[in-house]
Design an enzyme around this catalytic site. Structure first.
Site, short mmCIF file in Angstrom:
data_model
loop_
_atom_site.label_atom_id
_atom_site.label_comp_id
_atom_site.label_asym_id
_atom_site.label_seq_id
_atom_site.Cartn_x
_atom_site.Cartn_y
_atom_site.Cartn_z
N LYS A 63 4.01 5.67 -9.27
CA LYS A 63 3.68 4.26 -8.97
C LYS A 63 4.40 3.71 -7.74
CE LYS A 63 0.87 3.08 -11.01
NZ LYS A 63 -0.51 3.66 -10.87
N GLY A 65 3.42 4.76 -4.51
CA GLY A 65 2.55 4.93 -3.35
C GLY A 65 2.31 6.39 -3.00
N THR A 66 2.48 7.27 -3.97
CA THR A 66 2.34 8.72 -3.69
C THR A 66 0.91 9.08 -3.29
OG1 THR A 66 2.02 9.16 -6.06
CG2 THR A 66 4.25 9.36 -5.22
N ARG A 67 -0.09 8.43 -3.90
CA ARG A 67 -1.48 8.76 -3.55
C ARG A 67 -1.77 8.30 -2.13
NH1 ARG A 67 -4.78 12.54 -4.16
NH2 ARG A 67 -4.30 12.59 -6.39
N ARG A 144 10.22 2.79 -4.21
CA ARG A 144 10.03 1.36 -3.97
C ARG A 144 10.93 0.60 -4.94
NH1 ARG A 144 3.97 -0.34 -5.73
NH2 ARG A 144 4.50 -2.03 -4.30
N SER A 152 4.24 -2.09 -12.05
CA SER A 152 3.06 -1.29 -11.74
C SER A 152 2.79 -0.26 -12.86
CB SER A 152 3.27 -0.59 -10.40
OG SER A 152 2.26 0.34 -10.15
N LYS A 280 -5.86 1.89 -7.83
CA LYS A 280 -4.71 1.64 -6.93
C LYS A 280 -4.81 0.23 -6.37
CE LYS A 280 -3.63 5.96 -7.37
NZ LYS A 280 -2.51 6.43 -8.14
N GLY A 281 -3.66 -0.43 -6.34
CA GLY A 281 -3.65 -1.81 -5.86
C GLY A 281 -4.18 -2.75 -6.94
N1 LIG Z 1 -2.78 1.87 0.64
C1 LIG Z 1 -2.61 1.60 -0.65
N2 LIG Z 1 -3.66 1.28 -1.44
C2 LIG Z 1 -3.46 1.00 -2.74
N3 LIG Z 1 -2.25 1.04 -3.36
C3 LIG Z 1 -1.19 1.35 -2.60
C4 LIG Z 1 -1.31 1.64 -1.23
N4 LIG Z 1 -0.08 1.90 -0.73
C5 LIG Z 1 0.77 1.77 -1.72
N5 LIG Z 1 0.12 1.44 -2.85
C6 LIG Z 1 0.79 1.24 -4.13
O1 LIG Z 1 0.73 2.50 -4.78
C7 LIG Z 1 0.78 2.23 -6.17
C8 LIG Z 1 0.31 3.46 -6.92
O2 LIG Z 1 1.28 4.44 -6.70
P1 LIG Z 1 0.97 5.98 -6.90
O3 LIG Z 1 -0.18 6.38 -6.06
O4 LIG Z 1 2.25 6.68 -6.67
O5 LIG Z 1 0.56 6.00 -8.42
S1 LIG Z 1 0.52 7.27 -9.38
O6 LIG Z 1 1.88 7.52 -9.83
O7 LIG Z 1 -0.08 8.38 -8.66
O8 LIG Z 1 -0.33 6.82 -10.52
C9 LIG Z 1 -0.11 1.03 -6.35
O9 LIG Z 1 0.31 0.38 -7.52
P2 LIG Z 1 -0.51 -0.82 -8.18
O10 LIG Z 1 -0.41 -1.95 -7.19
O11 LIG Z 1 0.21 -1.14 -9.45
O12 LIG Z 1 -1.91 -0.35 -8.42
C10 LIG Z 1 0.15 0.23 -5.07
O13 LIG Z 1 1.08 -0.80 -5.27
#
Ligand SMILES: Nc1ncnc2c1ncn2[C@@H]1O[C@H](COP(=O)(O)OS(=O)(=O)O)[C@@H](OP(=O)(O)O)[C@H]1O
Length: 316
Positions: A63, A65-67, A144, A152, A280-281
């Site tokens: 959570k 921002g790994t994706r 973060r 998150s 995401k987001g």
């Molecule tokens: N570009 C972009 N678009 C959307 N979201 C973004 C982006 N960059 C960082 N984030 C933040 O990444 C959070 C998800 O983190 P992960 O991808 O590491 O989640 S996971 O562990 O793989 O489930 C996600 O968490 P949430 O806001 O709770 O959905 C975002 O806060």
């Protein structure tokens, strides 16, 4: 180590046994011979595409921002990654090394294979297992503010359970029920943070980081600022490309901002935005400010220990 150097694990017979104990004695000797064979083979055989173990792994933090990091790194044509999370070093370890390699994309020498499984960061076994496969693996960790990260994490879990009405509020999960307390007395001391709850525990970064540093030198570990990945993605991606031994190709023009979610997205040459999916987001619940300050107070000293460990400072 840059991809294509030849120092990579290849078809070792029954390599699964490598994980039972760290390589030593005869095994070290065997590994050396196999490395030499690969060096000779890579010099003699044309640069054909094949599945290889990763050169780098995004190990977490969940959570943070790994994706986004992985998808943005794909701007660089030399970076190749499997689509889904592989979870080999935590959940799928009993499937064996050949299964693991099978999950990887085909790459040529000079390309970088990378996978991301964010639960590795807080796994007790993953660091040692990764080291046993390849001690030169490059480790990437996105971090973060652990308070935002916990919210998150909660938002994700509650989106799964909300339909069944099983999830108490974030406040109740994090610090217990405040309704029995005068608000003025409702502090960390009186209520205590529920540090055993996964969403809180994962954010005590130094406890998990310790295991990574016991297995990898800090020079092999790259920390990505998850907040800056949102506000200045090009800079964070370039720094990661450099860490991977590549010439950075990411530029500010490659990114645009999602007008609704306000998160960065990839921008194609025709100006079209390619944003991450709907998981995401997500919209976060509004959290009681008293609970937020209680968590900030709880994480303060834990964060400091983490900063000292990695020799890098954040403003959480
Ligand atoms: N570009 C972009 N678009 C959307 N979201 C973004 C982006 N960059 C960082 N984030 C933040 O990444 C959070 C998800 O983190 P992960 O991808 O590491 O989640 S996971 O562990 O793989 O489930 C996600 O968490 P949430 O806001 O709770 O959905 C975002 O806060």
């Amino acid at each position: 180590m840059v991809v294509g150097s030849g120092l990579r694990y290849i078809e070792l017979p029954r390599r699964d046994s490598l994980f039972l104990t760290p390589p030593s004695g005869l095994m070290k000797y065997k590994i050396l011979i196999f490395h030499l064979i690969e060096l000779i083979a890579s010099a003699a055989i044309p640069n054909t595409a094949k599945k290889r173990f990763p050169d780098a792994i995004i190990v977490g933090v969940k959570k943070s921002g790994t994706r986004a990091l992985l998808e943005f790194l794909r701007i660089n044509p030399l970076i190749k990654a499997p689509g889904p999370e592989v979870h080999f070093f935590d959940k799928n370890f009993n499937k064996g090394l050949e299964w693991y390699r099978e999950q990887m994309p085909e790459t040529r020498i000079g390309e970088v294979t990378i996978e991301k499984s964010p639960a590795y960061f807080h796994s007790k076994l993953a660091p040692e297992r990764i080291k046993s496969l390849n001690p030169n693996t490059k480790i990437i960790i996105v971090v973060r503010d652990p308070v935002t990260r916990a919210i998150s994490d909660y938002t994700q879990s509650s989106s799964k359970r909300k339909r069944m009405g099983l999830m108490p509020s974030f406040e109740t999960m994090a610090v217990g029920d405040c309704s029995n307390w005068l608000r003025a007395n409702c502090t960390t001391k009186t209520r205590g943070v529920n540090s055993g709850w996964g969403a809180i525990r994962i954010g005590v970064y130094h406890k998990h980081m310790k295991r990574w540093l016991e297995n990898f030198p800090l020079t092999n570990i790259h920390i990505v600022d998850g907040e800056r990945l949102i506000t200045n993605p090009a800079e964070e991606i370039s720094a990661t490309e450099k860490f991977l031994g590549l010439t950075p190709v990411a530029k500010p023009e490659d990114f645009g901002v999602d007008p609704i979610k306000k998160f960065p997205c990839l921008k194609s040459t025709d100006g079209k935005l390619h944003c991450l999916g709907k998981t995401k987001g997500r919209h976060h619940p509004e959290v009681d400010p008293l609970v937020l300050s209680t968590l900030k107070e709880f994480y303060g000293p834990e964060n400091k220990k983490f900063y000292q460990m990695i020799n890098q400072w954040f403003d959480w």
